[in-house]
Design a protein around this motif. Structure first.
Motif, PDB file in Angstrom:
ATOM      1  N   ALA A   2      92.501 -19.635  34.594  1.00 17.62           N
ATOM      2  CA  ALA A   2      92.026 -18.252  34.495  1.00 17.62           C
ATOM      3  C   ALA A   2      92.949 -17.396  33.641  1.00 17.62           C
ATOM      4  O   ALA A   2      92.531 -16.374  33.101  1.00 17.62           O
ATOM      5  CB  ALA A   2      91.910 -17.634  35.888  1.00 17.62           C
ATOM      6  N   GLN A   3      94.222 -17.790  33.515  1.00 20.79           N
ATOM      7  CA  GLN A   3      95.193 -17.069  32.703  1.00 20.79           C
ATOM      8  C   GLN A   3      95.994 -18.055  31.865  1.00 20.79           C
ATOM      9  O   GLN A   3      96.223 -19.197  32.284  1.00 20.79           O
ATOM     10  CB  GLN A   3      96.161 -16.260  33.576  1.00 20.79           C
ATOM     11  CG  GLN A   3      95.584 -15.002  34.184  1.00 20.79           C
ATOM     12  CD  GLN A   3      96.681 -14.157  34.812  1.00 20.79           C
ATOM     13  OE1 GLN A   3      97.688 -14.661  35.288  1.00 20.79           O
ATOM     14  NE2 GLN A   3      96.489 -12.838  34.806  1.00 20.79           N
ATOM     15  N   ILE A   4      96.436 -17.613  30.692  1.00 20.34           N
ATOM     16  CA  ILE A   4      97.308 -18.436  29.859  1.00 20.34           C
ATOM     17  C   ILE A   4      98.401 -17.563  29.255  1.00 20.34           C
ATOM     18  O   ILE A   4      98.251 -16.345  29.159  1.00 20.34           O
ATOM     19  CB  ILE A   4      96.538 -19.164  28.740  1.00 20.34           C
ATOM     20  CG1 ILE A   4      95.813 -18.166  27.834  1.00 20.34           C
ATOM     21  CG2 ILE A   4      95.582 -20.192  29.292  1.00 20.34           C
ATOM     22  CD1 ILE A   4      95.228 -18.803  26.593  1.00 20.34           C
ATOM     23  N   GLU A   5      99.493 -18.205  28.840  1.00 23.69           N
ATOM     24  CA  GLU A   5     100.603 -17.489  28.227  1.00 23.69           C
ATOM     25  C   GLU A   5     100.438 -17.492  26.714  1.00 23.69           C
ATOM     26  O   GLU A   5     100.287 -18.547  26.098  1.00 23.69           O
ATOM     27  CB  GLU A   5     101.936 -18.142  28.603  1.00 23.69           C
ATOM     28  CG  GLU A   5     103.150 -17.379  28.125  1.00 23.69           C
ATOM     29  CD  GLU A   5     104.457 -18.055  28.502  1.00 23.69           C
ATOM     30  OE1 GLU A   5     105.526 -17.480  28.191  1.00 23.69           O
ATOM     31  OE2 GLU A   5     104.411 -19.149  29.095  1.00 23.69           O
ATOM     32  N   VAL A   6     100.465 -16.314  26.127  1.00 19.40           N
ATOM     33  CA  VAL A   6     100.290 -16.175  24.678  1.00 19.40           C
ATOM     34  C   VAL A   6     101.445 -15.362  24.106  1.00 19.40           C
ATOM     35  O   VAL A   6     102.130 -14.619  24.811  1.00 19.40           O
ATOM     36  CB  VAL A   6      98.950 -15.497  24.331  1.00 19.40           C
ATOM     37  CG1 VAL A   6      97.779 -16.340  24.803  1.00 19.40           C
ATOM     38  CG2 VAL A   6      98.879 -14.085  24.933  1.00 19.40           C
ATOM     39  N   LYS A   7     101.654 -15.530  22.808  1.00 18.71           N
ATOM     40  CA  LYS A   7     102.643 -14.707  22.122  1.00 18.71           C
ATOM     41  C   LYS A   7     102.176 -13.253  22.106  1.00 18.71           C
ATOM     42  O   LYS A   7     100.976 -12.979  22.014  1.00 18.71           O
ATOM     43  CB  LYS A   7     102.814 -15.186  20.680  1.00 18.71           C
ATOM     44  CG  LYS A   7     103.503 -16.537  20.548  1.00 18.71           C
ATOM     45  CD  LYS A   7     104.999 -16.400  20.728  1.00 18.71           C
ATOM     46  CE  LYS A   7     105.701 -17.694  20.357  1.00 18.71           C
ATOM     47  NZ  LYS A   7     107.175 -17.565  20.466  1.00 18.71           N
ATOM     48  N   ARG A   8     103.120 -12.344  22.202  1.00 18.64           N
ATOM     49  CA  ARG A   8     102.724 -10.941  22.078  1.00 18.64           C
ATOM     50  C   ARG A   8     102.207 -10.705  20.669  1.00 18.64           C
ATOM     51  O   ARG A   8     102.553 -11.409  19.721  1.00 18.64           O
ATOM     52  CB  ARG A   8     103.896 -10.019  22.383  1.00 18.64           C
ATOM     53  CG  ARG A   8     104.982  -9.994  21.322  1.00 18.64           C
ATOM     54  CD  ARG A   8     105.833  -8.733  21.469  1.00 18.64           C
ATOM     55  NE  ARG A   8     106.993  -8.724  20.589  1.00 18.64           N
ATOM     56  CZ  ARG A   8     106.972  -8.312  19.335  1.00 18.64           C
ATOM     57  NH1 ARG A   8     105.829  -7.899  18.793  1.00 18.64           N
ATOM     58  NH2 ARG A   8     108.067  -8.315  18.600  1.00 18.64           N
ATOM     59  N   LYS A   9     101.377  -9.698  20.528  1.00 14.81           N
ATOM     60  CA  LYS A   9     100.870  -9.357  19.204  1.00 14.81           C
ATOM     61  C   LYS A   9     101.994  -8.780  18.349  1.00 14.81           C
ATOM     62  O   LYS A   9     102.811  -7.987  18.838  1.00 14.81           O
ATOM     63  CB  LYS A   9      99.729  -8.341  19.298  1.00 14.81           C
ATOM     64  CG  LYS A   9      98.436  -8.908  19.859  1.00 14.81           C
ATOM     65  CD  LYS A   9      97.309  -7.905  19.729  1.00 14.81           C
ATOM     66  CE  LYS A   9      95.982  -8.503  20.170  1.00 14.81           C
ATOM     67  NZ  LYS A   9      94.849  -7.565  19.961  1.00 14.81           N
ATOM     68  N   VAL A  10     102.039  -9.185  17.101  1.00 19.31           N
ATOM     69  CA  VAL A  10     103.038  -8.613  16.206  1.00 19.31           C
ATOM     70  C   VAL A  10     102.574  -7.222  15.776  1.00 19.31           C
ATOM     71  O   VAL A  10     101.378  -6.956  15.655  1.00 19.31           O
ATOM     72  CB  VAL A  10     103.289  -9.507  14.975  1.00 19.31           C
ATOM     73  CG1 VAL A  10     103.843 -10.849  15.401  1.00 19.31           C
ATOM     74  CG2 VAL A  10     102.032  -9.677  14.149  1.00 19.31           C
ATOM     75  N   LYS A  11     103.526  -6.355  15.544  1.00 16.20           N
ATOM     76  CA  LYS A  11     103.243  -4.976  15.150  1.00 16.20           C
ATOM     77  C   LYS A  11     103.521  -4.823  13.662  1.00 16.20           C
ATOM     78  O   LYS A  11     104.632  -5.091  13.197  1.00 16.20           O
ATOM     79  CB  LYS A  11     104.100  -4.007  15.959  1.00 16.20           C
ATOM     80  CG  LYS A  11     103.838  -4.080  17.466  1.00 16.20           C
ATOM     81  CD  LYS A  11     104.765  -3.150  18.224  1.00 16.20           C
ATOM     82  CE  LYS A  11     104.521  -3.246  19.727  1.00 16.20           C
ATOM     83  NZ  LYS A  11     105.447  -2.355  20.498  1.00 16.20           N
ATOM     84  N   ILE A  12     102.510  -4.392  12.943  1.00 14.53           N
ATOM     85  CA  ILE A  12     102.620  -4.234  11.499  1.00 14.53           C
ATOM     86  C   ILE A  12     102.370  -2.779  11.137  1.00 14.53           C
ATOM     87  O   ILE A  12     101.299  -2.230  11.423  1.00 14.53           O
ATOM     88  CB  ILE A  12     101.617  -5.127  10.746  1.00 14.53           C
ATOM     89  CG1 ILE A  12     101.659  -6.572  11.276  1.00 14.53           C
ATOM     90  CG2 ILE A  12     101.893  -5.068   9.248  1.00 14.53           C
ATOM     91  CD1 ILE A  12     102.981  -7.259  11.115  1.00 14.53           C
ATOM     92  N   ALA A  13     103.359  -2.143  10.515  1.00 12.66           N
ATOM     93  CA  ALA A  13     103.192  -0.791   9.993  1.00 12.66           C
ATOM     94  C   ALA A  13     102.832  -0.886   8.514  1.00 12.66           C
ATOM     95  O   ALA A  13     103.346  -1.744   7.796  1.00 12.66           O
ATOM     96  CB  ALA A  13     104.476   0.010  10.172  1.00 12.66           C
ATOM     97  N   TYR A  14     101.923  -0.029   8.079  1.00  9.33           N
ATOM     98  CA  TYR A  14     101.528  -0.083   6.674  1.00  9.33           C
ATOM     99  C   TYR A  14     101.217   1.313   6.162  1.00  9.33           C
ATOM    100  O   TYR A  14     100.776   2.190   6.902  1.00  9.33           O
ATOM    101  CB  TYR A  14     100.322  -1.015   6.472  1.00  9.33           C
ATOM    102  CG  TYR A  14      99.055  -0.603   7.195  1.00  9.33           C
ATOM    103  CD1 TYR A  14      98.024   0.041   6.519  1.00  9.33           C
ATOM    104  CD2 TYR A  14      98.888  -0.854   8.561  1.00  9.33           C
ATOM    105  CE1 TYR A  14      96.861   0.427   7.173  1.00  9.33           C
ATOM    106  CE2 TYR A  14      97.733  -0.478   9.220  1.00  9.33           C
ATOM    107  CZ  TYR A  14      96.722   0.157   8.528  1.00  9.33           C
ATOM    108  OH  TYR A  14      95.572   0.541   9.177  1.00  9.33           O
ATOM    109  N   PHE A  15     101.499   1.501   4.870  1.00 13.78           N
ATOM    110  CA  PHE A  15     101.161   2.771   4.236  1.00 13.78           C
ATOM    111  C   PHE A  15     101.048   2.563   2.730  1.00 13.78           C
ATOM    112  O   PHE A  15     101.523   1.564   2.174  1.00 13.78           O
ATOM    113  CB  PHE A  15     102.194   3.859   4.562  1.00 13.78           C
ATOM    114  CG  PHE A  15     103.612   3.551   4.187  1.00 13.78           C
ATOM    115  CD1 PHE A  15     104.087   3.799   2.909  1.00 13.78           C
ATOM    116  CD2 PHE A  15     104.501   3.044   5.138  1.00 13.78           C
ATOM    117  CE1 PHE A  15     105.402   3.542   2.566  1.00 13.78           C
ATOM    118  CE2 PHE A  15     105.820   2.773   4.802  1.00 13.78           C
ATOM    119  CZ  PHE A  15     106.280   3.022   3.515  1.00 13.78           C
TER     120      PHE A  15
END
Length: 442
Positions: free
Chosen positions: A201-214
């Motif tokens: 019912a649950q699995i361990e995943v990598k956190r989402k990477v945060k990308i800043a862009y402009f």
């Protein structure tokens, strides 16, 4: 963003070793292959992970191997609708007649005994009863009249059947303890079903990477603003948004930054505090108002800034720091097509590595060039193409028209990229070229 066993200084020293090993390395004139190798060797995956519900795991990256907690299937079962019996009866030649003594449905097993000369009617997925190892498909049998109205008999030819046919074995898909999915796998629809079949019912995943862009440039206007002389609407942020969205990144849109060193430095510092990586568009060429490389050098390191390719020659890569934070920086060109080309051939795989995902080189396939293509030797060129099948079933490709790096329509109309390597020169009609399909990429 270093690994647990590497300090930032150690990573920087490792990078210098990588650069020194590159043949004819020059930061201001790098080949496509060299740049790709440097980026991939430099990027360190994020270490943090989290547990999510299965329905929230789609397209996330597995943080650990998934070992099967059960056998799949849990029992020997029938692969089709038919009649189950003991395959030892098949030693007879010609037709075989069996008496039907019961039935098994999926979720409702037959609990009795099946003797020699007997069989049970069985449905797909139903548990095979004891002493049965073979299923004859229903369409290969015929029902036989019997004197006893309480029992049925079937008859079928044994020539088309062998003992063990049409039976799925316990653990045939996955046995207990076997690795079902490996660390770094991006979860697909099939993976969701597989994980559900294991009862997870649950699995361990990598956190989402945060990308800043402009985007950078005094000439840029946001949607809703009016255009004055010399100004254009900022399209690059929307293109970058779409490309990041398809990778599953957490995005920080920082808008448009003016051609001003102080404003650019402030924007980069803010982005560094919030993100794992920063993507800018514009400001990396040699113009008097192009400050990205200058500010990158002040805040960190610029590893390269010019590539032997078209479009996308001005591209910067490095790392910047602000207080206790650091972030990778990809300084992309300002022209819209060059933004997409550099993203797909450099940034995309780098971000996958940052996510902790399995990475693989883009798959190229051969196609016949329908028309001549001008090509200057000594640089890699990416031409936008339309690939079709000819009457003989072979792939043919032609460019979409004008290949200017500011003509975004050339990407919108294309379904592939024509990749012309450094060593190639002009392409003649009928020559073979390598293409990369947009399907699965864009």
């Amino acid at each position: 963003m270093q690994t647990p066993h590497q300090t930032p200084t150690q990573i920087d020293h490792s990078l210098q070793n990588i650069l020194q090993q590159q043949h004819n390395y020059q930061a201001h004139a790098l080949s496509v292959d060299q740049a790709q190798q440097i980026i991939q060797a430099f990027i360190q995956p994020v270490q943090e992970s989290e547990y999510v519900n299965l329905l929230s795991a789609f397209e996330r990256i597995l943080a650990q191997d998934i070992a099967s907690p059960i056998d799949v299937p849990a029992h020997d079962n029938s692969a089709m609708d038919g009649f189950a019996f003991n395959g030892e009866s098949l030693h007879t030649n010609g037709d075989l007649s069996l008496t039907v003594v019961g039935q098994a449905l999926a979720g409702h097993p037959f609990l009795g005994q099946v003797q020699r000369g007997e069989c049970i009617r069985i449905m797909t997925g139903a548990v095979m009863p004891n002493n049965c190892d073979t299923v004859v498909p229903q369409e290969l049998t015929e029902r036989m009249p019997t004197e006893n109205s309480n029992s049925d008999q079937i008859r079928f030819s044994t020539h088309r059947l062998r003992a063990g046919d049409n039976r799925r074995l316990r653990g045939e898909d996955l046995s207990l303890g076997k690795i079902a999915l490996s660390k770094g796998k991006r979860i697909t629809p099939a993976d969701l079903g597989l994980l559900a079949s294991l009862g997870l019912a649950q699995i361990e995943v990598k956190r989402k990477v945060k990308i800043a862009y402009f985007s950078t440039g005094d000439e840029l206007r946001s949607l809703g603003e009016s255009l004055d002389a010399g100004s254009v609407y900022d399209s690059n942020r929307y293109t970058i948004y779409g490309m990041l969205q398809s990778l599953g990144c957490e995005m920080i849109d920082m808008g448009v930054v003016a051609d001003d060193p102080e404003q650019l430095e402030q924007a980069l510092r803010r982005a560094c505090e919030q993100a794992d990586a920063i993507i800018t568009s514009g400001g990396v060429s040699v113009g008097t108002a192009d400050y990205t490389k200058q500010i990158m050098s002040k805040l960190g390191e610029v590893e390269f800034w010019t590539l032997g390719m078209r479009p996308g020659r001005p591209m910067a890569f490095g790392k910047i720091r602000s207080q206790n934070h650091s972030a990778y920086l990809f300084g992309l060109p300002g022209n819209p097509v060059a933004v997409m080309v550099t993203f797909y051939f450099f940034v995309r795989q780098a971000l996958q590595t940052l996510m902790g995902a399995h990475t693989a080189s883009l798959i190229s396939i051969p196609a016949i060039s329908k028309k001549a293509i001008r090509k200057r030797k000594g640089r890699t060129e990416y031409q936008r193409g339309i690939v079709t099948k000819n009457a003989e079933g072979k792939l043919e490709v032609c460019v979409t028209g004008s290949q200017g790096s500011g003509i975004l329509r050339s990407m919108s109309e294309a379904n592939c990229m024509i990749v012309l390597p450094d060593e190639s020169s002009d392409i003649n009609a009928g020559d073979m070229v390598q293409i990369i399909l947009f399907e699965g990429l864009i």
